[in-house]
Design an enzyme around this catalytic site. Sequence first.
Site, short mmCIF file in Angstrom:
data_model
loop_
_atom_site.label_atom_id
_atom_site.label_comp_id
_atom_site.label_asym_id
_atom_site.label_seq_id
_atom_site.Cartn_x
_atom_site.Cartn_y
_atom_site.Cartn_z
N VAL A 25 0.87 -1.17 0.00
CA VAL A 25 0.00 0.00 0.00
C VAL A 25 0.91 1.23 0.00
CG1 VAL A 25 -1.72 1.30 1.33
CG2 VAL A 25 -1.83 -1.20 1.29
N VAL A 51 -3.16 -2.87 5.02
CA VAL A 51 -1.72 -3.17 4.98
C VAL A 51 -1.41 -4.50 5.67
CG1 VAL A 51 0.54 -2.10 5.03
CG2 VAL A 51 -1.48 -0.68 5.29
N LEU A 421 -6.74 -14.22 13.04
CA LEU A 421 -7.98 -14.15 12.26
C LEU A 421 -7.79 -13.17 11.12
CD1 LEU A 421 -10.64 -14.14 15.09
CD2 LEU A 421 -10.35 -15.89 13.33
N LEU A 476 -18.45 -17.07 16.88
CA LEU A 476 -17.02 -17.28 17.12
C LEU A 476 -16.93 -18.70 17.68
CD1 LEU A 476 -17.34 -14.15 17.05
CD2 LEU A 476 -15.63 -14.01 18.84
N ILE A 479 -14.36 -20.13 20.16
CA ILE A 479 -14.38 -19.48 21.47
C ILE A 479 -15.68 -19.83 22.21
CG2 ILE A 479 -14.08 -17.26 22.66
CD1 ILE A 479 -11.70 -18.30 20.83
C1 LIG Z 1 -6.77 -11.57 15.84
C2 LIG Z 1 -7.40 -12.67 16.62
N1 LIG Z 1 -8.27 -12.36 17.61
C3 LIG Z 1 -8.86 -13.35 18.32
C4 LIG Z 1 -8.56 -14.67 18.07
C5 LIG Z 1 -9.21 -15.77 18.90
N2 LIG Z 1 -10.09 -16.59 18.09
C6 LIG Z 1 -9.69 -17.79 17.61
S1 LIG Z 1 -10.86 -18.56 16.72
C7 LIG Z 1 -11.96 -17.31 16.99
C8 LIG Z 1 -13.36 -17.38 16.42
C9 LIG Z 1 -13.35 -17.78 15.01
O1 LIG Z 1 -14.64 -17.73 14.49
P1 LIG Z 1 -14.90 -18.19 13.01
O2 LIG Z 1 -13.84 -17.64 12.12
O3 LIG Z 1 -16.31 -17.89 12.66
O4 LIG Z 1 -14.61 -19.76 13.07
P2 LIG Z 1 -15.46 -20.92 13.80
O5 LIG Z 1 -14.69 -21.28 15.04
O6 LIG Z 1 -16.83 -20.40 14.10
O7 LIG Z 1 -15.45 -22.04 12.79
C10 LIG Z 1 -11.40 -16.30 17.76
C11 LIG Z 1 -12.08 -15.05 18.16
C12 LIG Z 1 -7.61 -14.93 17.05
N3 LIG Z 1 -7.23 -16.16 16.73
N4 LIG Z 1 -7.08 -13.91 16.33
MG LIG Z 2 -18.00 -19.05 12.97
#
Ligand SMILES: Cc1ncc(C[n+]2csc(CCOP(=O)(O)OP(=O)(O)O)c2C)c(N)n1
Ligand SMILES: [Mg+2]
Length: 599
Positions: A25, A51, A421, A476, A479
């Site tokens: 960027v 970025v 994430l 989530l 979690i």
């Molecule tokens: C930047 C960041 N913040 C928080 C987390 C903690 N975390 C791990 S998995 C998750 C939820 C993921 O949800 P989703 O992508 O919908 O996947 P699902 O478990 O529902 O299949 C979170 C908040 C992380 N890994 N990275």
């Molecule tokens: Mg999910």
Amino acid sequence: MPRMKAIAAAVQILQREGVRHAFGVPGAAINPFYAALRERGTIGHVLARHVEAAAHMAEGYTRTRAGNVGVCVGTSGPAGTDMITGLYSAAADSIPILCITGQAPTARLHKEDFQAVDIAAIAKPVTKLATTVLEPAQVPGTFQQAFHLMRSGRPGPVLIDLPFDVQMADIAFDIDNYEPLPIHKPAATRPQIDKALDMLGAAERPLIVAGGGIINADAADLLVEFAELVDVPVIPTLMGWGAIPDDHRLMAGLAGLQTAQRYGNANLLASDLVLGIGNRWANRHTGGLTTYTRGRRFIHVDIEPTQIGRVFAPDLGIVSDAKAALQLFVEAGRERRDAGGLADRSDWVEQCAERKRTMLRRTHFDDVPIKPQRVYEEMNRAFGKDTRYVSTIGLSQIAGGQFLHVYRPRHWINAGQAGPLGWTLPAALGVCVADPEATVVALSGDYDFQFLIEELAVGAQFNLPYIHVLVNNSYLGLIRQAQRAFDIDYCVQLSFDNVNSPEVGGYGVDHVKVAEGMGCKALRVSEPGEILPALEEAKKLMAQDRVPVVVEIILERVTNISMGTEIDNIVEFEELATRGEDAPTAISALNLDQMQFLD
Ligand SMILES: Cc1ncc(C[n+]2csc(CCOP(=O)(O)OP(=O)(O)O)c2C)c(N)n1
Ligand SMILES: [Mg+2]
């Protein structure tokens, strides 16, 4: 000696070191770099829309091909801080990426100048080198050192921060006089390898744990050759997945707390010696160390000396690049074979294979809303052995690790240790740039997908087609599952009534509309029987429109996925597979009737 701007010399060095693509960027403080890039015209550039995404694209690019170094570029201040997550993820997984940032002029660094932040200090813990270059004539040497460091020893990222005046200054530089520095990689000695083979030979139930270092060293073929030679089963780590094909008779499964199969853990627990190569005993692989280490001996081969003994003390530690070690393992192993000095492992190998045939989880559910396990069964049907999967974290990634199949190195591209994430989408774009011919399939939960969702537009703008399987539980999920221990379901819901899209039925975001708005194609599936046709349709759309294609699968909102805190105590939430039709796309069929489903 020709004279040129220091930044022009830097661009020539990038080219000489093999860089053909950059992700970034622009901004005022890095415009000299962009001017030099344009003038030279040999390095392509993908304009990210966040970025952080540029850094993850660079990671995806590096992880796709041996020898690649992804380059991410941003201006001073927030661009650098945005890329820290990518540097962390790259450092954690031993991935070389080069991050180049612009900076305020040197004379104003201490004046709290606009967007002047000490990015080198911020990046230090997550890089092999992070430096602000203050002398223009040091620019060539700094880039030379960066490539040397990124490729030597345990690979990893480097950040070079370039004040505006340093980029613009004239220096004497001749690329014909430039030579990449030799790469340093420690190599095992023959006596060390002989000692390891003595221990392996003395064991009754040995296993090889194959880590990502084998992939980084481009040594997967040697691993398979060695395993076949000594007839020892292999447990890849999550980062090593693909080093031995899933359908190889010596592939004994993944072990661990989450991304693992029941047979992988059972095989590990049955072993009496583990030879780890290029791995780091990650805690989600080992679980509790007492359980993991009890009753077995360990040999640890790693390129980084301080990794030996970091997690637990092995019985034998060898500092070596994985390829150098495996070359000697093969050489010494052949000599022992020719001298009749190798043990017969057929009983132990058969015991491992038997567990692989029988200790299966169920994937075949017909429920509506769809149970996640069914998604992976259909993905196994839809996608061939040359598919490059990209994923990060969440129940989606964990179930992917349990049920998908990987057959080649660099075909499971995953941010292993950091798990940020949002990584999946930009990393997949980087994979597409690195291998435009590949079938790239990304796997995200809804939250991972939403984190850097704007990068879909980058895929559309730059014609980077791939399939994004989006498993939507409107939660989530990982979690939510973890909060069961606290007896809460708090701040983990993504559901709301979307006033524009009642058809999403309270699941909140209308991903199809967003993806279409970004210039991509998108399909939504709510019934199990629709999954495979949608994946097939996605392949067609991808080829026809040359843009990312999102396949959103509406899941049951609450499904717990197998996991635990000890590898001998993984909690199963569903009934296990007892008949072949319960797990029709498992690698080893539970009964012979199911052979038709195997590739
Ligand atoms: C930047 C960041 N913040 C928080 C987390 C903690 N975390 C791990 S998995 C998750 C939820 C993921 O949800 P989703 O992508 O919908 O996947 P699902 O478990 O529902 O299949 C979170 C908040 C992380 N890994 N990275
Ligand atoms: Mg999910």
